[in-house]
Design a protein around this motif. Sequence first.
Motif, PDB file in Angstrom:
ATOM      1  N   GLY A  13       5.375  -0.900 -16.297  1.00  0.00           N
ATOM      2  CA  GLY A  13       6.140   0.285 -16.664  1.00  0.00           C
ATOM      3  C   GLY A  13       6.750   1.036 -15.499  1.00  0.00           C
ATOM      4  N   ASP A  14       6.429   0.654 -14.271  1.00  0.00           N
ATOM      5  CA  ASP A  14       7.022   1.295 -13.095  1.00  0.00           C
ATOM      6  C   ASP A  14       8.529   1.033 -13.059  1.00  0.00           C
ATOM      7  OD1 ASP A  14       4.474   2.027 -12.318  1.00  0.00           O
ATOM      8  OD2 ASP A  14       4.368   0.645 -10.615  1.00  0.00           O
ATOM      9  N   LEU A  15       9.289   2.066 -12.700  1.00  0.00           N
ATOM     10  CA  LEU A  15      10.739   1.942 -12.557  1.00  0.00           C
ATOM     11  C   LEU A  15      11.102   1.840 -11.077  1.00  0.00           C
ATOM     12  CD1 LEU A  15      11.907   4.681 -15.096  1.00  0.00           C
ATOM     13  CD2 LEU A  15      11.772   2.217 -15.450  1.00  0.00           C
ATOM     14  N   ALA A  16      12.027   0.938 -10.774  1.00  0.00           N
ATOM     15  CA  ALA A  16      12.473   0.770  -9.393  1.00  0.00           C
ATOM     16  C   ALA A  16      13.930   0.350  -9.383  1.00  0.00           C
ATOM     17  CB  ALA A  16      11.620  -0.277  -8.683  1.00  0.00           C
ATOM     18  N   GLN A  17      14.587   0.658  -8.306  1.00  0.00           N
ATOM     19  CA  GLN A  17      15.946   0.193  -8.051  1.00  0.00           C
ATOM     20  C   GLN A  17      15.987  -0.210  -6.580  1.00  0.00           C
ATOM     21  OE1 GLN A  17      19.098   3.005  -8.937  1.00  0.00           O
ATOM     22  NE2 GLN A  17      20.480   1.324  -9.399  1.00  0.00           N
ATOM     23  N   TYR A  18      16.634  -1.342  -6.303  1.00  0.00           N
ATOM     24  CA  TYR A  18      16.568  -1.930  -4.979  1.00  0.00           C
ATOM     25  C   TYR A  18      17.929  -1.985  -4.301  1.00  0.00           C
ATOM     26  CZ  TYR A  18      12.033  -3.393  -6.677  1.00  0.00           C
ATOM     27  OH  TYR A  18      10.764  -3.387  -7.187  1.00  0.00           O
ATOM     28  N   LEU A  19      17.943  -1.678  -3.012  1.00  0.00           N
ATOM     29  CA  LEU A  19      19.071  -1.965  -2.152  1.00  0.00           C
ATOM     30  C   LEU A  19      18.764  -3.339  -1.576  1.00  0.00           C
ATOM     31  CD1 LEU A  19      21.682  -1.233  -0.669  1.00  0.00           C
ATOM     32  CD2 LEU A  19      20.245  -0.228   1.134  1.00  0.00           C
ATOM     33  N   PRO A  49       0.810  -1.234   0.000  1.00  0.00           N
ATOM     34  CA  PRO A  49       0.000   0.000   0.000  1.00  0.00           C
ATOM     35  C   PRO A  49       0.836   1.274   0.000  1.00  0.00           C
ATOM     36  CG  PRO A  49      -0.919  -1.594   1.543  1.00  0.00           C
ATOM     37  CD  PRO A  49       0.383  -2.172   1.041  1.00  0.00           C
ATOM     38  N   TYR A  50       1.959   1.288   0.727  1.00  0.00           N
ATOM     39  CA  TYR A  50       2.757   2.518   0.749  1.00  0.00           C
ATOM     40  C   TYR A  50       3.372   2.792  -0.629  1.00  0.00           C
ATOM     41  CZ  TYR A  50       7.360   0.250   1.021  1.00  0.00           C
ATOM     42  OH  TYR A  50       8.494  -0.475   0.743  1.00  0.00           O
ATOM     43  N   VAL A  51       3.686   1.753  -1.402  1.00  0.00           N
ATOM     44  CA  VAL A  51       4.218   1.949  -2.753  1.00  0.00           C
ATOM     45  C   VAL A  51       3.101   2.453  -3.671  1.00  0.00           C
ATOM     46  CG1 VAL A  51       5.312   0.845  -4.747  1.00  0.00           C
ATOM     47  CG2 VAL A  51       6.059   0.257  -2.429  1.00  0.00           C
ATOM     48  N   VAL A  52       1.889   1.934  -3.507  1.00  0.00           N
ATOM     49  CA  VAL A  52       0.741   2.427  -4.273  1.00  0.00           C
ATOM     50  C   VAL A  52       0.564   3.920  -4.007  1.00  0.00           C
ATOM     51  CG1 VAL A  52      -1.767   2.290  -4.561  1.00  0.00           C
ATOM     52  CG2 VAL A  52      -0.421   0.184  -4.354  1.00  0.00           C
ATOM     53  N   HIS A  53       0.679   4.320  -2.740  1.00  0.00           N
ATOM     54  CA  HIS A  53       0.545   5.732  -2.381  1.00  0.00           C
ATOM     55  C   HIS A  53       1.653   6.566  -3.037  1.00  0.00           C
ATOM     56  CE1 HIS A  53      -0.330   9.322  -0.092  1.00  0.00           C
ATOM     57  NE2 HIS A  53       0.921   9.340   0.355  1.00  0.00           N
ATOM     58  N   LEU A  54       2.901   6.091  -2.961  1.00  0.00           N
ATOM     59  CA  LEU A  54       4.001   6.815  -3.597  1.00  0.00           C
ATOM     60  C   LEU A  54       3.776   6.934  -5.100  1.00  0.00           C
ATOM     61  CD1 LEU A  54       7.108   5.290  -1.768  1.00  0.00           C
ATOM     62  CD2 LEU A  54       6.280   7.648  -1.614  1.00  0.00           C
ATOM     63  N   MET A  86       1.758   9.690  -6.427  1.00  0.00           N
ATOM     64  CA  MET A  86       2.414  10.997  -6.467  1.00  0.00           C
ATOM     65  C   MET A  86       3.495  11.088  -7.537  1.00  0.00           C
ATOM     66  SD  MET A  86       2.676  11.931  -2.427  1.00  0.00           S
ATOM     67  CE  MET A  86       3.272  10.344  -1.879  1.00  0.00           C
ATOM     68  N   VAL A  87       4.219   9.992  -7.785  1.00  0.00           N
ATOM     69  CA  VAL A  87       5.360  10.062  -8.704  1.00  0.00           C
ATOM     70  C   VAL A  87       5.128   9.305 -10.011  1.00  0.00           C
ATOM     71  CG1 VAL A  87       6.997  10.364  -6.821  1.00  0.00           C
ATOM     72  CG2 VAL A  87       6.590   8.072  -7.731  1.00  0.00           C
ATOM     73  N   GLY A  88       3.988   8.670 -10.136  1.00  0.00           N
ATOM     74  CA  GLY A  88       3.713   7.919 -11.366  1.00  0.00           C
ATOM     75  C   GLY A  88       4.681   6.759 -11.520  1.00  0.00           C
ATOM     76  N   ARG A  89       5.192   6.601 -12.727  1.00  0.00           N
ATOM     77  CA  ARG A  89       6.085   5.472 -13.028  1.00  0.00           C
ATOM     78  C   ARG A  89       7.568   5.811 -12.799  1.00  0.00           C
ATOM     79  NH1 ARG A  89       2.518   2.233 -14.206  1.00  0.00           N
ATOM     80  NH2 ARG A  89       0.963   2.256 -15.827  1.00  0.00           N
ATOM     81  N   GLU A  90       7.842   7.006 -12.271  1.00  0.00           N
ATOM     82  CA  GLU A  90       9.235   7.434 -12.040  1.00  0.00           C
ATOM     83  C   GLU A  90       9.981   6.448 -11.144  1.00  0.00           C
ATOM     84  OE1 GLU A  90      10.839  10.068 -13.509  1.00  0.00           O
ATOM     85  OE2 GLU A  90       8.982  10.211 -14.674  1.00  0.00           O
ATOM     86  N   LEU A  91      11.294   6.544 -11.205  1.00  0.00           N
ATOM     87  CA  LEU A  91      12.162   5.655 -10.447  1.00  0.00           C
ATOM     88  C   LEU A  91      11.940   5.791  -8.940  1.00  0.00           C
ATOM     89  CD1 LEU A  91      14.613   3.691 -10.473  1.00  0.00           C
ATOM     90  CD2 LEU A  91      16.076   5.711 -10.366  1.00  0.00           C
TER      91      LEU A  91
END
Length: 168
Positions: free
Chosen positions: A98-104, A5-10, A13-18
């Motif tokens: 299409g969502d962009l993500a980078q993971y630690l 849910p917190y990622v859905v909320h983000l 606000m930021v759309g598909r941005e990284l």
Amino acid sequence: MPIPPYVVHLRSMVGRELLWMPGVTAVVLRESRDGADEVLLVRRSDNGQWTPVTGIVDPGEEPHVTATREVEEEACVVAEVERLVWVSTSDVVTHQNGDLAQYLDHTFRCRWVSGDPRPGDDESTDARWFPLDALPDMRQLFRDRIAVAVDNPADVVLGPLTSGASRA
């Protein structure tokens, strides 16, 4: 794939941005009946690839707790974290939507406690044990994470293996 849910909320606000997100890889190991070492793998429902169990750390959640939670949710197996073996940054991932993500990523060596693997949610279509010498086709990154967990170094690997990874 369920999105926290917190990622859905983000994303609202930021759309598909990284997005930069903390993640885990749980390399769950056990000894088979014939004495060979095996690793738990899941077949992802979004791309059909075999991987160790992976997941996103929820806000305020300890990464080692995420590892055991994800193993139980995705593969119906109870595991115990033995140690953190590798901390690394993923390449930028473009998810199917299409969502962009980078993971630690925090890779944990885990030991099997109980349970027979099966898909526990819609993130996986299969879950099973594989002998370490007979892994299915998978991305090199996941083979590297398994190898580091199996080697069980006394220290944590920091950064990419290919560029002379340092040990903590």
